[in-house]
Design a protein around this motif. Structure first.
Motif, PDB file in Angstrom:
ATOM      1  N   TRP A   1       0.832  -1.206   0.000  1.00  0.00           N
ATOM      2  CA  TRP A   1       0.000   0.000   0.000  1.00  0.00           C
ATOM      3  C   TRP A   1       0.868   1.258   0.000  1.00  0.00           C
ATOM      4  O   TRP A   1       1.657   1.476   0.909  1.00  0.00           O
ATOM      5  N   ILE A   2       0.713   2.070  -1.058  1.00  0.00           N
ATOM      6  CA  ILE A   2       1.395   3.372  -1.128  1.00  0.00           C
ATOM      7  C   ILE A   2       0.393   4.430  -0.682  1.00  0.00           C
ATOM      8  O   ILE A   2      -0.662   4.594  -1.302  1.00  0.00           O
ATOM      9  N   ALA A   3       0.732   5.134   0.391  1.00  0.00           N
ATOM     10  CA  ALA A   3      -0.216   6.074   0.994  1.00  0.00           C
ATOM     11  C   ALA A   3       0.512   7.322   1.478  1.00  0.00           C
ATOM     12  O   ALA A   3       1.742   7.364   1.532  1.00  0.00           O
ATOM     13  N   GLY A   4      -0.279   8.339   1.818  1.00  0.00           N
ATOM     14  CA  GLY A   4       0.308   9.544   2.405  1.00  0.00           C
ATOM     15  C   GLY A   4       0.132  10.770   1.534  1.00  0.00           C
ATOM     16  O   GLY A   4      -0.310  10.700   0.390  1.00  0.00           O
ATOM     17  N   GLY A   5       0.484  11.903   2.089  1.00  0.00           N
ATOM     18  CA  GLY A   5       0.318  13.199   1.439  1.00  0.00           C
ATOM     19  C   GLY A   5      -0.003  14.225   2.498  1.00  0.00           C
ATOM     20  O   GLY A   5       0.551  14.190   3.595  1.00  0.00           O
ATOM     21  N   ILE A   6      -0.936  15.113   2.192  1.00  0.00           N
ATOM     22  CA  ILE A   6      -1.353  16.112   3.174  1.00  0.00           C
ATOM     23  C   ILE A   6      -2.515  15.559   3.987  1.00  0.00           C
ATOM     24  O   ILE A   6      -3.586  15.285   3.459  1.00  0.00           O
ATOM     25  N   ASP A   7      -2.274  15.383   5.266  1.00  0.00           N
ATOM     26  CA  ASP A   7      -3.274  14.854   6.192  1.00  0.00           C
ATOM     27  C   ASP A   7      -4.323  15.934   6.464  1.00  0.00           C
ATOM     28  O   ASP A   7      -3.994  17.031   6.915  1.00  0.00           O
ATOM     29  N   LYS A   8      -5.601  15.636   6.203  1.00  0.00           N
ATOM     30  CA  LYS A   8      -6.687  16.605   6.393  1.00  0.00           C
ATOM     31  C   LYS A   8      -7.350  16.417   7.759  1.00  0.00           C
ATOM     32  O   LYS A   8      -8.555  16.555   7.905  1.00  0.00           O
ATOM     33  N   GLY A   9      -6.543  16.088   8.763  1.00  0.00           N
ATOM     34  CA  GLY A   9      -7.111  15.807  10.077  1.00  0.00           C
ATOM     35  C   GLY A   9      -7.658  14.400  10.152  1.00  0.00           C
ATOM     36  O   GLY A   9      -8.634  14.131  10.855  1.00  0.00           O
ATOM     37  N   ASN A  10      -7.025  13.473   9.441  1.00  0.00           N
ATOM     38  CA  ASN A  10      -7.529  12.106   9.325  1.00  0.00           C
ATOM     39  C   ASN A  10      -7.513  11.368  10.658  1.00  0.00           C
ATOM     40  O   ASN A  10      -6.581  11.491  11.450  1.00  0.00           O
ATOM     41  N   ASN A  11      -8.536  10.561  10.855  1.00  0.00           N
ATOM     42  CA  ASN A  11      -8.555   9.568  11.925  1.00  0.00           C
ATOM     43  C   ASN A  11      -8.317   8.214  11.259  1.00  0.00           C
ATOM     44  O   ASN A  11      -9.187   7.692  10.563  1.00  0.00           O
ATOM     45  N   TYR A  12      -7.123   7.639  11.468  1.00  0.00           N
ATOM     46  CA  TYR A  12      -6.757   6.402  10.770  1.00  0.00           C
ATOM     47  C   TYR A  12      -7.271   5.146  11.477  1.00  0.00           C
ATOM     48  O   TYR A  12      -7.103   4.039  10.954  1.00  0.00           O
ATOM     49  N   CYS A  13      -7.901   5.302  12.636  1.00  0.00           N
ATOM     50  CA  CYS A  13      -8.333   4.122  13.401  1.00  0.00           C
ATOM     51  C   CYS A  13      -9.215   3.154  12.607  1.00  0.00           C
ATOM     52  O   CYS A  13      -9.035   1.935  12.697  1.00  0.00           O
ATOM     53  N   PRO A  14     -10.196   3.662  11.799  1.00  0.00           N
ATOM     54  CA  PRO A  14     -11.025   2.714  11.039  1.00  0.00           C
ATOM     55  C   PRO A  14     -10.241   1.871  10.039  1.00  0.00           C
ATOM     56  O   PRO A  14     -10.704   0.798   9.634  1.00  0.00           O
ATOM     57  N   LEU A  15      -9.055   2.337   9.650  1.00  0.00           N
ATOM     58  CA  LEU A  15      -8.235   1.592   8.695  1.00  0.00           C
ATOM     59  C   LEU A  15      -7.464   0.438   9.347  1.00  0.00           C
ATOM     60  O   LEU A  15      -7.080  -0.517   8.662  1.00  0.00           O
TER      61      LEU A  15
END
Length: 436
Positions: free
Chosen positions: A334-348
């Motif tokens: 998985w290639i991911a990342g960039g500008i975080d818009k206030g993400n909540n990554y817990c559901p992932l």
């Protein structure tokens, strides 16, 4: 009447062109520099404008102001004009639209759904336009032709100031936390903006929504909804049944030529909208399997070294990336990342734990993402370079596994936009396929 348009991009220029065509005295004001192409359109149609700042005296003399969707209500210029009527380009354009309006909103899946609706209506020979958040101004479309149907993709930003806008068919795909920086961290404020699409609908109109989306059902108005309701529920036994006064149709999962369960919902919504718009069921059944999806949405790019590579650059939030990850049964790099818009990554986390073999973080600032996924114990590498990210992914992947670019973040740290990010990814994969 005198009209001032704030913002000289696609939306603002389109509104100015329509105003000019309607004989309205119009002026365009942009705090930044207007792109050359839009500036040339304003010159050609003799529409006065200013750029590099707003002259409040010129704006305050207007009878009405059209705000481009990118300008938040908290912007200084908007606060200064608080006593003036301020509307959106969508609402302004709708005043002059003679055809039926099919409007689609939701956090994810909008572009695929509106393109599929357009595809089905076009297959039926209807004179149809596609506009809105996909990059084509609704107002500009109206200046070009009198269409029978307008299929509009609408973002939350475009629904903030709709006033008297009313679609004939409205589709709400889902509500997941997104753009919370614009809505002060409030999911409810974001959801209510999406639900503005219902504000002016009548019992003659139609509302299509998904019963399985928790935030949609949570925030739908408690009072009786005025439009006719068309709830979409999960596929039963691999089939989707449409039954109504105007249509009776059964669609199988195999007829939907798109990858992922989320696209089954998108297709079900599009088919329902097309049927309500009068597309014969025989044409829907023939045209549906021919739609193969859009660039940057789970787009297969090639298989260097026997490793399937998918460009899902349009996934700029967590919910969209979840939909992408669950579309595969094979191990994923998985290639991911960039500008975080206030993400909540817990559901992932549980999905990444189950589906992902390794994570490549691509961005200028990867600390939030690394911190979120480090507890899973998966291999995590980071880079600021897309070519390097692909090289790292290929060094980890085995034949028949998947490399997935699905960033869950905005692209503006390293790329012009998500299209630029996806196009560069595709080009690099094609080159690597040629090498192998």
């Amino acid at each position: 009447m005198r009209l001032v348009v704030l913002g000289g991009g696609e939306s603002g220029t389109g509104a100015a062109l329509l105003a000019k065509q309607q004989g309205i005295d119009v002026f365009v004001s942009d705090a930044g520099i207007i792109q050359t192409g839009y500036k040339q359109l304003l010159y050609t149609h003799q529409i006065p404008f200013e750029e590099g700042g707003h002259t409040i005296e010129k704006i305050a003399s207007a009878d009405e102001v059209i705000k481009s969707p990118g300008i938040p209500h908290e912007a200084t210029i908007i606060r200064k004009l608080h006593s003036m009527p301020i509307i959106d380009e969508i609402a302004f354009a709708a005043r002059y639209a003679k055809g039926k309006i099919i409007a689609v909103t939701g956090s994810n899946g909008k572009s695929t759904t509106v393109h599929l609706i357009y595809h089905l209506l076009h297959a039926a020979g209807l004179h149809v336009a596609l506009a809105g958040n996909i990059g084509y101004s609704f107002a500009k479309c109206i200046t070009q032709s009198a269409y029978d149907h307008y299929v509009l993709e609408l973002s939350s930003f475009q629904l903030e100031a709709i006033q008297d806008f009313k679609p004939d068919i409205a589709c709400l795909l889902n509500i997941t936390p997104d753009h919370l920086d614009r809505y002060h961290g409030s999911v409810e404020a974001y959801a209510q903006t999406k639900l503005n699409i219902l504000r002016n609908m009548t019992p003659l109109d139609h509302f299509i929504y998904h019963t399985s989306d928790p935030l949609t059902t949570q925030y739908l108005p408690k009072a009786q909804l005025l439009p006719q309701l068309h709830p979409i529920s999960p596929l039963s036994n691999g089939r989707f049944y449409l039954n109504g006064q105007r249509y009776a149709l059964s669609i199988s999962q195999q007829q939907i030529g798109l990858l992922g369960r989320h696209n089954q919902y998108n297709a079900m919504t599009a088919v329902t909208a097309a049927a309500l718009a009068g597309v014969p069921t025989s044409i829907i059944a023939t045209a549906l399997p021919k739609f193969r999806g859009l660039p940057h949405r789970l787009e297969w790019c090639g298989a260097p070294q026997g490793i399937n590579c998918y460009n899902d650059s349009k996934s700029t939030n967590v919910a969209s990336t979840i939909a992408a990850l669950v579309s595969f049964s094979q191990p994923i790099i998985w290639i991911a990342g960039g500008i975080d818009k206030g993400n909540n990554y817990c559901p992932l986390l549980p999905i990444v734990q189950k589906r992902v073999k390794a994570i490549i973080c691509l961005g200028k600032e990867n600390s939030a993402m690394i911190k979120a996924f480090h507890p899973l114990g998966l291999p995590i590498q980071e880079t600021h370079n897309l070519s390097s990210a692909i090289d790292k992914a290929l060094s980890i992947a085995l034949p028949r596994e998947v490399i997935l670019l699905s960033p869950a973040c905005a692209s503006f740290d390293l790329f012009k936009n998500f299209e630029d990010r996806g196009n560069q990814f595709k080009e690099l994969i094609v080159k690597m396929c040629m090498k192998h």
